[in-house]
Scaffold this motif. Sequence first.
Motif, PDB file in Angstrom:
ATOM      1  N   ARG A  41       0.865  -1.193   0.000  1.00 42.34           N
ATOM      2  CA  ARG A  41       0.000   0.000   0.000  1.00 42.34           C
ATOM      3  C   ARG A  41       0.893   1.232   0.000  1.00 42.34           C
ATOM      4  N   VAL A  42       0.573   2.167  -0.889  1.00 40.84           N
ATOM      5  CA  VAL A  42       1.365   3.409  -1.004  1.00 40.84           C
ATOM      6  C   VAL A  42       0.506   4.581  -0.555  1.00 40.84           C
ATOM      7  N   HIS A  43       1.093   5.443   0.268  1.00 35.02           N
ATOM      8  CA  HIS A  43       0.394   6.638   0.765  1.00 35.02           C
ATOM      9  C   HIS A  43       0.997   7.878   0.125  1.00 35.02           C
ATOM     10  N   GLU A  44       0.176   8.635  -0.583  1.00 33.85           N
ATOM     11  CA  GLU A  44       0.640   9.883  -1.192  1.00 33.85           C
ATOM     12  C   GLU A  44      -0.086  11.042  -0.503  1.00 33.85           C
ATOM     13  N   GLN A  45       0.698  12.029  -0.055  1.00 33.83           N
ATOM     14  CA  GLN A  45       0.086  13.147   0.688  1.00 33.83           C
ATOM     15  C   GLN A  45      -0.825  14.006  -0.197  1.00 33.83           C
ATOM     16  N   ASN A  46      -0.478  14.104  -1.481  1.00 35.49           N
ATOM     17  CA  ASN A  46      -1.288  14.934  -2.378  1.00 35.49           C
ATOM     18  C   ASN A  46      -2.602  14.235  -2.725  1.00 35.49           C
ATOM     19  N   ASP A  47      -3.554  15.052  -3.206  1.00 35.18           N
ATOM     20  CA  ASP A  47      -4.856  14.483  -3.549  1.00 35.18           C
ATOM     21  C   ASP A  47      -4.860  13.804  -4.906  1.00 35.18           C
ATOM     22  N   THR A  48      -3.824  14.074  -5.708  1.00 34.52           N
ATOM     23  CA  THR A  48      -3.742  13.413  -7.016  1.00 34.52           C
ATOM     24  C   THR A  48      -2.362  12.779  -7.171  1.00 34.52           C
ATOM     25  N   LEU A  49      -2.304  11.796  -8.070  1.00 36.06           N
ATOM     26  CA  LEU A  49      -1.036  11.119  -8.351  1.00 36.06           C
ATOM     27  C   LEU A  49      -0.453  11.758  -9.607  1.00 36.06           C
ATOM     28  N   ARG A  50       0.573  12.566  -9.434  1.00 37.08           N
ATOM     29  CA  ARG A  50       1.180  13.201 -10.608  1.00 37.08           C
ATOM     30  C   ARG A  50       2.556  13.744 -10.233  1.00 37.08           C
TER      31      ARG A  50
ATOM     32  N   ILE B  88      12.274  11.847 -21.195  1.00 39.57           N
ATOM     33  CA  ILE B  88      10.811  11.727 -21.142  1.00 39.57           C
ATOM     34  C   ILE B  88      10.301  12.821 -20.206  1.00 39.57           C
ATOM     35  N   THR B  89       9.039  13.201 -20.324  1.00 36.16           N
ATOM     36  CA  THR B  89       8.543  14.199 -19.369  1.00 36.16           C
ATOM     37  C   THR B  89       8.260  13.499 -18.033  1.00 36.16           C
ATOM     38  N   ARG B  90       8.393  14.262 -16.975  1.00 33.87           N
ATOM     39  CA  ARG B  90       8.149  13.674 -15.643  1.00 33.87           C
ATOM     40  C   ARG B  90       6.695  13.246 -15.474  1.00 33.87           C
ATOM     41  N   PRO B  91       5.700  14.060 -15.928  1.00 35.62           N
ATOM     42  CA  PRO B  91       4.313  13.576 -15.790  1.00 35.62           C
ATOM     43  C   PRO B  91       4.093  12.239 -16.515  1.00 35.62           C
ATOM     44  N   ARG B  92       4.733  12.062 -17.685  1.00 32.73           N
ATOM     45  CA  ARG B  92       4.558  10.814 -18.444  1.00 32.73           C
ATOM     46  C   ARG B  92       5.180   9.640 -17.691  1.00 32.73           C
ATOM     47  N   LEU B  93       6.420   9.823 -17.223  1.00 32.16           N
ATOM     48  CA  LEU B  93       7.075   8.747 -16.462  1.00 32.16           C
ATOM     49  C   LEU B  93       6.226   8.371 -15.248  1.00 32.16           C
ATOM     50  N   HIS B  94       5.727   9.401 -14.566  1.00 31.69           N
ATOM     51  CA  HIS B  94       4.937   9.138 -13.364  1.00 31.69           C
ATOM     52  C   HIS B  94       3.671   8.355 -13.708  1.00 31.69           C
ATOM     53  N   ALA B  95       2.989   8.764 -14.790  1.00 31.66           N
ATOM     54  CA  ALA B  95       1.744   8.078 -15.189  1.00 31.66           C
ATOM     55  C   ALA B  95       2.028   6.619 -15.562  1.00 31.66           C
ATOM     56  N   ILE B  96       3.168   6.374 -16.210  1.00 32.06           N
ATOM     57  CA  ILE B  96       3.528   4.998 -16.594  1.00 32.06           C
ATOM     58  C   ILE B  96       3.748   4.151 -15.337  1.00 32.06           C
ATOM     59  N   LEU B  97       4.408   4.737 -14.342  1.00 28.60           N
ATOM     60  CA  LEU B  97       4.654   3.991 -13.097  1.00 28.60           C
ATOM     61  C   LEU B  97       3.350   3.748 -12.330  1.00 28.60           C
ATOM     62  N   VAL B  98       2.463   4.737 -12.332  1.00 26.13           N
ATOM     63  CA  VAL B  98       1.166   4.551 -11.648  1.00 26.13           C
ATOM     64  C   VAL B  98       0.382   3.410 -12.309  1.00 26.13           C
ATOM     65  N   ASP B  99       0.365   3.400 -13.646  1.00 26.90           N
ATOM     66  CA  ASP B  99      -0.330   2.311 -14.355  1.00 26.90           C
ATOM     67  C   ASP B  99       0.262   0.953 -13.973  1.00 26.90           C
ATOM     68  N   ALA B 100       1.602   0.889 -13.957  1.00 27.21           N
ATOM     69  CA  ALA B 100       2.261  -0.386 -13.649  1.00 27.21           C
ATOM     70  C   ALA B 100       1.990  -0.807 -12.208  1.00 27.21           C
ATOM     71  N   ALA B 101       1.930   0.174 -11.295  1.00 26.25           N
ATOM     72  CA  ALA B 101       1.640  -0.146  -9.891  1.00 26.25           C
ATOM     73  C   ALA B 101       0.228  -0.727  -9.777  1.00 26.25           C
ATOM     74  N   ARG B 102      -0.710  -0.099 -10.463  1.00 33.15           N
ATOM     75  CA  ARG B 102      -2.097  -0.615 -10.417  1.00 33.15           C
ATOM     76  C   ARG B 102      -2.141  -2.026 -10.991  1.00 33.15           C
ATOM     77  N   ASP B 103      -1.456  -2.236 -12.138  1.00 30.07           N
ATOM     78  CA  ASP B 103      -1.441  -3.563 -12.767  1.00 30.07           C
ATOM     79  C   ASP B 103      -0.852  -4.618 -11.837  1.00 30.07           C
ATOM     80  N   ALA B 104       0.117  -4.204 -11.009  1.00 28.42           N
ATOM     81  CA  ALA B 104       0.773  -5.161 -10.103  1.00 28.42           C
ATOM     82  C   ALA B 104      -0.042  -5.385  -8.824  1.00 28.42           C
ATOM     83  N   GLY B 105      -1.165  -4.663  -8.696  1.00 25.70           N
ATOM     84  CA  GLY B 105      -2.040  -4.860  -7.530  1.00 25.70           C
ATOM     85  C   GLY B 105      -1.706  -3.983  -6.343  1.00 25.70           C
ATOM     86  N   VAL B 106      -0.901  -2.946  -6.555  1.00 24.94           N
ATOM     87  CA  VAL B 106      -0.548  -2.027  -5.460  1.00 24.94           C
ATOM     88  C   VAL B 106      -1.771  -1.177  -5.102  1.00 24.94           C
TER      89      VAL B 106
END
Length: 394
Positions: A41-50, A106-124
């Motif tokens: 489980r990952v906790h992000e202080q911000n209201d959005t993942l970006r 690569i742009t940072r928002p793009r890298l971040h979005a790719i990692l978020v997708d992969a985290a969701r796919d891995a069941g995080v």
Amino acid sequence: MSSTASATGSTSTPRHAEVAGAGFAGLTAAIALARSGWSVRVHEQNDTLRDFGAGILLWRNAMLALEVIGVAPRIKAEGVVPDAYATSLNGEMFTPELAGYPYWAITRPRLHAILVDAARDAGVDLVTGSKAVAAEPSGVLVLEDGSRLQADLVLACDGAGSAVRNSRPELVQERKKYQDGVCRVLVRRPEEFQGEEWDRVIDYWTLEPDAMRILFITTGPDTIYMGMMATTDNERASQIPIDPEVWSARFPHLAPVIELAAEATGGRHDPYQTNRVEPWSAGRVVLVGDSAHAMCPALGQGASVGMVNAVELAHVLSEHDDLGTALAVWEDRQRAMTDAAQARSAYMAETRTLARGNGFTPEVMETANFELAAATPEHLALYPVPLATEPASS
Ligand SMILES: Cc1cc2nc3c(=O)[nH]c(=O)nc-3n(C[C@H](O)[C@H](O)[C@H](O)COP(=O)(O)OP(=O)(O)OC[C@H]3O[C@@H](n4cnc5c(N)ncnc54)[C@H](O)[C@@H]3O)c2cc1C
């Protein structure tokens, strides 16, 4: 959010990790652990993942880490390979370097979005608006709302100012600030900056009367990433939005793109800093990423080293059942490379060595060329190091 205690310590049920911070280090660690059977489980202080509006260079070491967690193919599809790294001092262009080197922009928002997708796919499990305030060596992550979450491992990936690290007196931090800082913006790529001669990293420097630098990196046909460095006491050059007058006076040939940089939204200014922490863990609490080793960006290696260490951590944890042994082996393996990257980046920031061109010597490239224990021979074969880490012929 709930505060369930899911740690078991048993080998029959998955081990559980609570991660503070959904930056590049936290997401990479979460994906790597989830792919090796952990519940995460990952906790992000911000209201959005970006992430904010800038670009990033991912060196060979980062690409190997991203290969291990299955993310590299998307980076290759959505990022670009700069054809070389060119340096210009007061208008004099040095021989370009790194031709054929396997690194991506690569742009940072793009890298971040790719990692978020992969985290969701891995069941995080990704939880936003969830701020961590402390951790305990018994494996408890404490949140701002008072929740106490029990885990087999707590990962503090909450960046250079890590509240979780600062809650642990055994994790001793040495922090240093440097003379320079950087404004980072993403700019729409105009017609006059299209074409092959711009599909590279171009590092423009002037050192008189004070140091100013524009690191120009195309991140694709539509965007340019500009890292604009100046001494922090040069206030006009250390502010967002960019002051076009002060920058165009030094770099008149870049005036059109500087005008666009001045209009950019979502950029950021950061002073150069390092924080060296020893040790990296206390009981079941471990630091990964900038919380452990923020470094001067002179070599653009901070996130890359963080991602490498995240992937190597999951790998070592899969090799050793005993957590204490795993954390000791991991720190022992990663420490020398990380300390060297920090020290070298600080030296290059202080001396501004890169301004003189031909800076990517084999010694400087040691971090980028670091080979992960988690990488297979097949991964390594995808990223051959060309002999052209020596200066390339122009
Ligand atoms: C000018 C500059 C250029 C750079 N260029 C490069 C480059 O080209 N290549 C490269 O590899 N590296 C580069 N870096 C370094 C890189 O940006 C950092 O090393 C990297 O972003 C660190 O990632 P992180 O996940 O450890 O921390 P962060 O990016 O700081 O992420 C931390 C995350 O945790 C969250 N958080 C913070 N506190 C809490 C809390 N208490 N609870 C919950 N969540 C929290 C934050 O909101 C954030 O999402 C550069 C750095 C600078 C300054």
